[in-house]
Design a protein around this motif. Structure first.
Motif, PDB file in Angstrom:
ATOM      1  N   VAL A 116       0.668  -1.337  -0.163  1.00  0.00           N
ATOM      2  CA  VAL A 116       0.283  -0.047   0.113  1.00  0.00           C
ATOM      3  C   VAL A 116       0.597   1.361   0.193  1.00  0.00           C
ATOM      4  N   LEU A 117       1.858   1.329   0.775  1.00  0.00           N
ATOM      5  CA  LEU A 117       2.688   2.136   0.750  1.00  0.00           C
ATOM      6  C   LEU A 117       3.808   2.626  -0.450  1.00  0.00           C
ATOM      7  N   TRP A 118       4.010   2.009  -0.811  1.00  0.00           N
ATOM      8  CA  TRP A 118       4.725   1.623  -2.190  1.00  0.00           C
ATOM      9  C   TRP A 118       3.662   2.299  -2.917  1.00  0.00           C
ATOM     10  N   PHE A 119       2.501   1.703  -3.448  1.00  0.00           N
ATOM     11  CA  PHE A 119       1.968   2.307  -4.064  1.00  0.00           C
ATOM     12  C   PHE A 119       1.213   3.883  -3.930  1.00  0.00           C
ATOM     13  N   LYS A 120       1.737   4.317  -2.669  1.00  0.00           N
ATOM     14  CA  LYS A 120       0.935   5.375  -2.796  1.00  0.00           C
ATOM     15  C   LYS A 120       2.277   7.170  -3.230  1.00  0.00           C
ATOM     16  N   SER A 121       2.880   6.031  -2.659  1.00  0.00           N
ATOM     17  CA  SER A 121       4.787   6.555  -3.076  1.00  0.00           C
ATOM     18  C   SER A 121       4.895   6.331  -4.695  1.00  0.00           C
ATOM     19  N   LEU A 122       5.084   5.615  -5.046  1.00  0.00           N
ATOM     20  CA  LEU A 122       4.488   5.082  -7.033  1.00  0.00           C
ATOM     21  C   LEU A 122       3.687   6.606  -7.450  1.00  0.00           C
ATOM     22  N   ARG A 123       2.123   5.909  -6.999  1.00  0.00           N
ATOM     23  CA  ARG A 123       1.510   7.390  -7.661  1.00  0.00           C
ATOM     24  C   ARG A 123       1.325   9.193  -7.207  1.00  0.00           C
ATOM     25  N   ALA A 124       2.524   9.281  -6.660  1.00  0.00           N
ATOM     26  CA  ALA A 124       2.252  10.644  -6.038  1.00  0.00           C
ATOM     27  C   ALA A 124       3.765  11.103  -6.302  1.00  0.00           C
ATOM     28  N   SER A 125       4.778   9.981  -7.736  1.00  0.00           N
ATOM     29  CA  SER A 125       5.244  10.485  -8.321  1.00  0.00           C
ATOM     30  C   SER A 125       4.914  11.287  -9.044  1.00  0.00           C
ATOM     31  N   LEU A 126       3.738  11.666  -9.950  1.00  0.00           N
ATOM     32  CA  LEU A 126       3.939  12.224 -11.200  1.00  0.00           C
ATOM     33  C   LEU A 126       2.436  12.904 -10.684  1.00  0.00           C
ATOM     34  N   ASP A 127       1.892  13.775 -11.525  1.00  0.00           N
ATOM     35  CA  ASP A 127       0.820  14.382 -11.106  1.00  0.00           C
ATOM     36  C   ASP A 127      -0.107  14.047 -11.852  1.00  0.00           C
ATOM     37  N   VAL A 128      -1.582  14.112 -12.319  1.00  0.00           N
ATOM     38  CA  VAL A 128      -2.206  14.124 -12.715  1.00  0.00           C
ATOM     39  C   VAL A 128      -1.901  13.903 -14.298  1.00  0.00           C
ATOM     40  N   ARG A 129      -1.551  14.855 -14.740  1.00  0.00           N
ATOM     41  CA  ARG A 129      -1.082  14.959 -16.377  1.00  0.00           C
ATOM     42  C   ARG A 129      -0.285  14.210 -16.589  1.00  0.00           C
ATOM     43  N   HIS A 130       0.796  14.323 -16.429  1.00  0.00           N
ATOM     44  CA  HIS A 130       2.539  13.416 -16.335  1.00  0.00           C
ATOM     45  C   HIS A 130       1.197  11.643 -16.988  1.00  0.00           C
ATOM     46  N   TRP A 131       0.892  11.635 -15.665  1.00  0.00           N
ATOM     47  CA  TRP A 131       0.447  10.275 -15.447  1.00  0.00           C
ATOM     48  C   TRP A 131      -0.789   9.800 -16.780  1.00  0.00           C
ATOM     49  N   THR A 132      -1.098  10.409 -16.859  1.00  0.00           N
ATOM     50  CA  THR A 132      -2.140  10.730 -18.141  1.00  0.00           C
ATOM     51  C   THR A 132      -1.319  10.712 -19.085  1.00  0.00           C
ATOM     52  N   VAL A 133      -0.095  11.574 -19.853  1.00  0.00           N
ATOM     53  CA  VAL A 133       0.685  11.071 -21.100  1.00  0.00           C
ATOM     54  C   VAL A 133       1.459  10.291 -20.773  1.00  0.00           C
ATOM     55  N   MET A 134       1.615   9.599 -19.653  1.00  0.00           N
ATOM     56  CA  MET A 134       2.232   8.827 -19.500  1.00  0.00           C
ATOM     57  C   MET A 134       1.854   7.086 -19.725  1.00  0.00           C
ATOM     58  N   THR A 135       0.194   7.604 -19.932  1.00  0.00           N
ATOM     59  CA  THR A 135      -0.882   6.617 -20.219  1.00  0.00           C
ATOM     60  C   THR A 135      -0.231   5.928 -21.535  1.00  0.00           C
ATOM     61  N   ILE A 136      -0.301   7.374 -21.933  1.00  0.00           N
ATOM     62  CA  ILE A 136      -0.992   7.593 -23.442  1.00  0.00           C
ATOM     63  C   ILE A 136       0.181   6.987 -24.279  1.00  0.00           C
ATOM     64  N   ALA A 137       1.777   7.305 -23.909  1.00  0.00           N
ATOM     65  CA  ALA A 137       2.622   7.141 -24.257  1.00  0.00           C
ATOM     66  C   ALA A 137       3.165   6.026 -24.466  1.00  0.00           C
ATOM     67  N   VAL A 138       3.119   5.432 -22.989  1.00  0.00           N
ATOM     68  CA  VAL A 138       3.333   3.398 -22.821  1.00  0.00           C
ATOM     69  C   VAL A 138       2.063   2.388 -23.644  1.00  0.00           C
ATOM     70  N   PHE A 139       1.254   3.026 -23.947  1.00  0.00           N
ATOM     71  CA  PHE A 139      -0.193   2.020 -24.345  1.00  0.00           C
ATOM     72  C   PHE A 139       0.025   1.830 -26.054  1.00  0.00           C
ATOM     73  N   ALA A 140       0.776   3.222 -26.045  1.00  0.00           N
ATOM     74  CA  ALA A 140       1.410   3.566 -27.816  1.00  0.00           C
ATOM     75  C   ALA A 140       2.777   2.407 -28.233  1.00  0.00           C
ATOM     76  N   LEU A 141       3.149   2.210 -27.096  1.00  0.00           N
ATOM     77  CA  LEU A 141       4.107   1.330 -27.361  1.00  0.00           C
ATOM     78  C   LEU A 141       4.024   0.283 -27.370  1.00  0.00           C
ATOM     79  N   ALA A 142       2.923  -0.363 -25.902  1.00  0.00           N
ATOM     80  CA  ALA A 142       2.262  -1.635 -25.851  1.00  0.00           C
ATOM     81  C   ALA A 142       1.852  -2.060 -27.692  1.00  0.00           C
ATOM     82  N   ILE A 143       1.138  -0.932 -28.465  1.00  0.00           N
ATOM     83  CA  ILE A 143      -0.055  -1.338 -29.610  1.00  0.00           C
ATOM     84  C   ILE A 143       1.762  -2.094 -30.848  1.00  0.00           C
TER      85      ILE A 143
END
Length: 258
Positions: free
Chosen positions: A122-149
């Motif tokens: 739980v602590l690891w999850f919260k710490s990792l989640r807090a390493s970026l803000d929502v905008r950067h996590w959104t960009v990260m999601t799009i980028a890594v999903f594109a790499l997966a495709i």
């Protein structure tokens, strides 16, 4: 001739939009600079007023929230400082300055809250989640999903076994990573949109067993304390929960939503 005219009109409109955006940004920068100047000069009342005006007219911003919190902290208005630090942290949990200032302000409160004992995952999850803000996590999601495709495409169309094997591994890795980053982005967005936490803004308030003044006194909490709202259905009272699980009712006017 008609096509050229349309292109000319489009270019003019784009230029006007860019010029307007540039002017708006210059205006914001000017307002922030003036507020920062007042703060540096020690005029914390004026600085707080100017930061509040920027938020009211230009929209929310983590840095402005933090600066506003600093202005209230310098005036020894600890509850207000914590409120705006919490709002800043909500928008950008990755900012170390925000976290430091928030923890510093909490040391100035009457109620000393011990951190919850949580499992390492739980602590690891919260710490990792807090390493970026929502905008950067959104960009990260799009980028890594594109790499997966991309790697799925290599897997499907490559005839070489080694390429297909490597592509499968990377496709699975980036797909799992995109799901994780999407969860982080969604969780942070949910925290921003579903405001169910608040800060006590009065010197002290007695928590009642029922939402009436004659209710049984349960315990007392003080300004700057963070609480979770679990029932806001009544007009003048809200039910709250503390970190240790204690619950009760307090007047709405005693707190302010983060």
């Amino acid at each position: 001739m008609m096509i050229t005219m349309k292109r000319t009109v489009l270019l003019v409109l784009m230029s006007l939009c860019l010029a307007f955006q540039s002017h708006a940004q210059e205006n914001i920068d000017s307002l922030v600079s003036a507020a920062d100047s007042a703060y540096i000069k020690g005029d914390f009342i004026t600085a707080a007023s100017m930061y509040e005006n920027i938020i009211a007219t230009q929209g929310v911003n983590a840095t402005i929230y933090m600066n506003l919190g600093n202005s209230w902290f310098q005036q020894d208005e600890i509850a207000k400082a914590i409120l705006y630090y919490e709002r800043a942290y909500l928008l950008d949990p990755s900012d170390d300055d925000i976290k430091f200032n928030l923890e510093l302000a909490r040391t100035r409160t009457v109620d000393k809250v011990n951190p919850e004992n949580q499992l390492f995952p739980v602590l690891w999850f919260k710490s990792l989640r807090a390493s970026l803000d929502v905008r950067h996590w959104t960009v990260m999601t799009i980028a890594v999903f594109a790499l997966a495709i991309l790697f799925v495409g290599l897997l499907l169309f490559s005839r070489k076994y080694i390429v297909r094997k490597i592509s499968l591994g990377f496709a699975l890795f980036f797909f799992v990573f995109s799901i994780l980053s999407f969860i982080f982005a969604s969780t942070q967005m949910g925290n921003i949109s579903d405001r169910d936490t608040a800060i006590i803004m009065v010197p002290s308030v007695t928590v009642k067993s029922t939402p009436i003044e004659s209710g049984v006194d349960l315990f007392t909490i003080h300004e700057g304390r963070k609480v979770q709202i679990i029932d806001a259905g009544m007009k003048e009272w809200v039910e709250i929960r503390l970190e240790d699980g204690d619950t009760g009712w307090i007047p709405v006017k005693a707190l302010e939503i983060i």
